[in-house]
Design a protein around this motif. Structure first.
Motif, PDB file in Angstrom:
ATOM      1  N   UNK A 149     -23.766   8.977   1.625  1.00  0.00           N
ATOM      2  CA  UNK A 149     -23.714   9.952   0.540  1.00  0.00           C
ATOM      3  C   UNK A 149     -22.282  10.157   0.053  1.00  0.00           C
ATOM      4  N   UNK A 150     -21.330  10.189   0.953  1.00  0.00           N
ATOM      5  CA  UNK A 150     -19.927  10.331   0.549  1.00  0.00           C
ATOM      6  C   UNK A 150     -19.492   9.157  -0.312  1.00  0.00           C
ATOM      7  N   UNK A 151     -19.882   7.947   0.070  1.00  0.00           N
ATOM      8  CA  UNK A 151     -19.527   6.766  -0.720  1.00  0.00           C
ATOM      9  C   UNK A 151     -20.216   6.774  -2.083  1.00  0.00           C
ATOM     10  N   UNK A 152     -21.477   7.194  -2.108  1.00  0.00           N
ATOM     11  CA  UNK A 152     -22.207   7.257  -3.377  1.00  0.00           C
ATOM     12  C   UNK A 152     -21.544   8.246  -4.333  1.00  0.00           C
ATOM     13  N   UNK A 157     -20.347   9.373 -10.965  1.00  0.00           N
ATOM     14  CA  UNK A 157     -20.414  10.760 -11.385  1.00  0.00           C
ATOM     15  C   UNK A 157     -21.805  11.186 -11.799  1.00  0.00           C
ATOM     16  N   UNK A 158     -22.765  10.252 -11.740  1.00  0.00           N
ATOM     17  CA  UNK A 158     -24.136  10.587 -12.144  1.00  0.00           C
ATOM     18  C   UNK A 158     -25.117   9.651 -11.462  1.00  0.00           C
ATOM     19  N   UNK A 171     -25.368  15.388 -12.065  1.00  0.00           N
ATOM     20  CA  UNK A 171     -24.032  15.178 -12.615  1.00  0.00           C
ATOM     21  C   UNK A 171     -22.999  15.621 -11.588  1.00  0.00           C
ATOM     22  N   UNK A 172     -22.098  14.715 -11.244  1.00  0.00           N
ATOM     23  CA  UNK A 172     -21.098  14.993 -10.209  1.00  0.00           C
ATOM     24  C   UNK A 172     -19.757  14.437 -10.653  1.00  0.00           C
ATOM     25  N   UNK A 173     -19.221  15.004 -11.713  1.00  0.00           N
ATOM     26  CA  UNK A 173     -17.970  14.490 -12.260  1.00  0.00           C
ATOM     27  C   UNK A 173     -16.759  14.932 -11.448  1.00  0.00           C
TER      28      UNK A 173
END
Length: 349
Positions: A149-152, A157-158, A171-173
């Protein structure tokens, strides 16, 4: 965005509270107050031991310390009068009412850096240690979801994921949003069938070019590596299940199978059955009194949780607390503070 900012503020506030507690505990310990909180000694939990590499998003930073800090921790405990014992010797040590306080070192999951970076430090100081082995990591049949999950989240960012109510676009910008999603995903994995949830995460990661099984291979020791580690007279291998699922959320049959199979896997590597066991995750939601009984019935001498605290003579041997050497708090005085037991006494008051 707001949720991510809120999560970030809470995380910083929590670290500030912990830092304040450690500083207070260190001051009280140096003043000779609350000396009985130390108990007979302490078992320390480690995961990664490796040189620090700065990462823009690093939700697992608490799980790693540097080799230099491990050296500092051992040196500090020596200065504070601790003797170092193997975890397997704990019952004998507790039966003896004399002697200096003890310290045990344990490392969970069997990372390659335990061999490359931790072993040289332990060897230099002559300190015994136990590495808890997850059979599925050794055989490359299971994955480390927190690393995947950390690598993903670092790579994109999405992405899309189904938490059980239909596919969502996440969304994870920025770092705050990434941390919030990391927390949501962790809660999902721990609230559902863990194996199914982790498989779904692995599939999502693969869609973005991240192979979760390759991460396992890169980060953890295989059988040959564990045998090399076990050649050290200071090293012991303990059992840590096959799949690294929380035992309390498994059926009686599943939990017993996980425990017994992991013991057999370690025995196949080193030629003798392990005497120690570490519960995956190790906190209250992940470990139950039933699991304590199963581990005892299957012949383990000691079993460790991640519940924080020091060891007293009456501490149950199959529900032992441990103290995390946390990557966010790598200071010599914090080692003294933690070993004193005062932070845990204050937290309960």
């Amino acid at each position: 965005m707001a949720g991510g900012i809120t999560a970030s503020i809470k995380m910083r506030a929590r670290r500030a509270v912990i830092t304040g507690g450690l500083e207070l505990a260190n001051s009280l310990s140096r003043a000779g107050l609350m000396a009985d909180a130390r108990g007979r000694g302490a078992i320390f939990t480690l995961h990664h031991v490796r040189p620090r590499v700065a990462r823009a998003f690093d939700p697992n930073a608490h799980l790693e310390i540097t080799p230099a800090f491990l050296d500092t921790a051992i040196t500090r405990l020596k200065r504070d009068g601790y003797r170092f014992i193997a975890l397997d010797d704990l019952p004998t040590v507790l039966a003896d009412t004399d002697g200096a306080p003890f310290a045990c070192f344990t490392l969970d999951d069997g990372y390659r850096n335990n061999l490359d970076h931790a072993l040289p430090v332990f060897t230099r100081h002559g300190v015994p240690f136990t590495v808890f082995v997850t059979g599925g990591f050794v055989d490359r049949t299971h994955t480390l979801w927190w690393e995947t999950l950390a690598d993903l989240l670092s790579a994109t960012g999405r992405f899309r994921f189904d938490f059980g109510n239909g596919m969502e676009v996440l969304d994870a910008e920025g770092p705050a949003d990434k941390q919030a999603i990391f927390g949501r995903m962790a809660a999902y994995i721990h609230s559902r069938g863990e194996g199914v949830a982790v498989a779904a995460l692995d599939a999502t990661a693969l869609e973005h070019g991240i192979d979760a099984f390759a991460i396992t291979k890169t980060l953890t020791l295989d059988e040959a590596g564990l045998r090399l580690l076990a050649e050290s007279p200071l090293a012991s291998l303990g059992a840590h299940t096959i799949s690294h699922r929380a035992l309390a959320r498994l059926s009686d049959e599943q939990a017993a199978q996980e425990i017994e199979a992991s013991a057999a896997r370690v025995e196949a590597i080193v030629g003798q059955r392990p005497r120690s066991f570490a519960y995956p995750y190790g906190d209250r939601p992940a470990v139950s009194p039933r699991d304590h009984r199963l581990v005892a019935d299957l012949g383990f001498t000691v079993a460790v949780t991640t519940m924080p605290g020091t060891i007293a003579a009456a501490t149950p041997l199959h529900a032992l607390p441990r103290i995390s050497l946390n990557g966010h708090f790598q200071r010599a005085r914090y080692v003294s503070a933690l070993a004193s037991g005062i932070p845990f006494r204050l937290a309960r008051s």
